[in-house]
Design a protein around this motif. Sequence first.
Motif, PDB file in Angstrom:
ATOM      1  N   PRO A 171      -4.328  10.251  -2.832  1.00 50.81           N
ATOM      2  CA  PRO A 171      -3.212   9.304  -2.920  1.00 50.81           C
ATOM      3  C   PRO A 171      -2.133   9.636  -1.902  1.00 50.81           C
ATOM      4  CG  PRO A 171      -3.784  10.135  -5.093  1.00 50.81           C
ATOM      5  CD  PRO A 171      -4.568  10.931  -4.089  1.00 50.81           C
ATOM      6  N   ARG A 172      -1.580   8.613  -1.314  1.00 51.97           N
ATOM      7  CA  ARG A 172      -0.488   8.812  -0.356  1.00 51.97           C
ATOM      8  C   ARG A 172       0.808   9.080  -1.100  1.00 51.97           C
ATOM      9  NH1 ARG A 172      -1.337   3.906   3.995  1.00 51.97           N
ATOM     10  NH2 ARG A 172      -3.409   4.554   4.668  1.00 51.97           N
ATOM     11  N   GLN A 173       1.681   9.827  -0.431  1.00 49.39           N
ATOM     12  CA  GLN A 173       3.009  10.064  -0.984  1.00 49.39           C
ATOM     13  C   GLN A 173       3.817   8.774  -0.833  1.00 49.39           C
ATOM     14  OE1 GLN A 173       4.075  12.813  -2.548  1.00 49.39           O
ATOM     15  NE2 GLN A 173       1.992  13.591  -2.323  1.00 49.39           N
ATOM     16  N   PRO A 174       4.639   8.459  -1.824  1.00 51.46           N
ATOM     17  CA  PRO A 174       5.461   7.254  -1.699  1.00 51.46           C
ATOM     18  C   PRO A 174       6.404   7.361  -0.504  1.00 51.46           C
ATOM     19  CG  PRO A 174       5.805   8.327  -3.837  1.00 51.46           C
ATOM     20  CD  PRO A 174       4.858   9.162  -3.045  1.00 51.46           C
ATOM     21  N   ARG A 175       6.604   6.251   0.139  1.00 46.10           N
ATOM     22  CA  ARG A 175       7.543   6.235   1.272  1.00 46.10           C
ATOM     23  C   ARG A 175       8.976   6.345   0.759  1.00 46.10           C
ATOM     24  NH1 ARG A 175       5.748   1.737   5.713  1.00 46.10           N
ATOM     25  NH2 ARG A 175       3.649   2.517   6.029  1.00 46.10           N
ATOM     26  N   VAL A 176       9.741   7.110   1.474  1.00 45.80           N
ATOM     27  CA  VAL A 176      11.153   7.239   1.132  1.00 45.80           C
ATOM     28  C   VAL A 176      11.899   6.198   1.948  1.00 45.80           C
ATOM     29  CG1 VAL A 176      13.156   8.779   1.171  1.00 45.80           C
ATOM     30  CG2 VAL A 176      10.863   9.694   0.706  1.00 45.80           C
TER      31      VAL A 176
END
Length: 98
Positions: free
Chosen positions: A87-92
């Motif tokens: 899973p990708r890290q959520p964009r900040v």
Amino acid sequence: MTPNKLKLVLCIWKDAWVDGTDPVSQNDAHLKHRASIHETIGWLLFQNEDGISIANEYCPEDETYRGRTYIPNGMLVSTTPFNLTKPRQPRVKKPNIN
């Protein structure tokens, strides 16, 4: 234990079906006169000119597979590699500075 090295695939295929005891008239038989379409994801165990065998469970303790599905090539619509990714890290969101 060796990590599972088989490819995951998505198979789209046509299947026969049975109406069971549902009544149908000859005039209405054409309304559902077609194969049902199914999508199955699994580890590719074996494929040749006859068909494909995929499994939906991998057991790392003894390096075996369960839940095997065999699909004859005449019923197979497509086979597509299915890649699992982390899973990708959520964009900040960057603050909007005006």
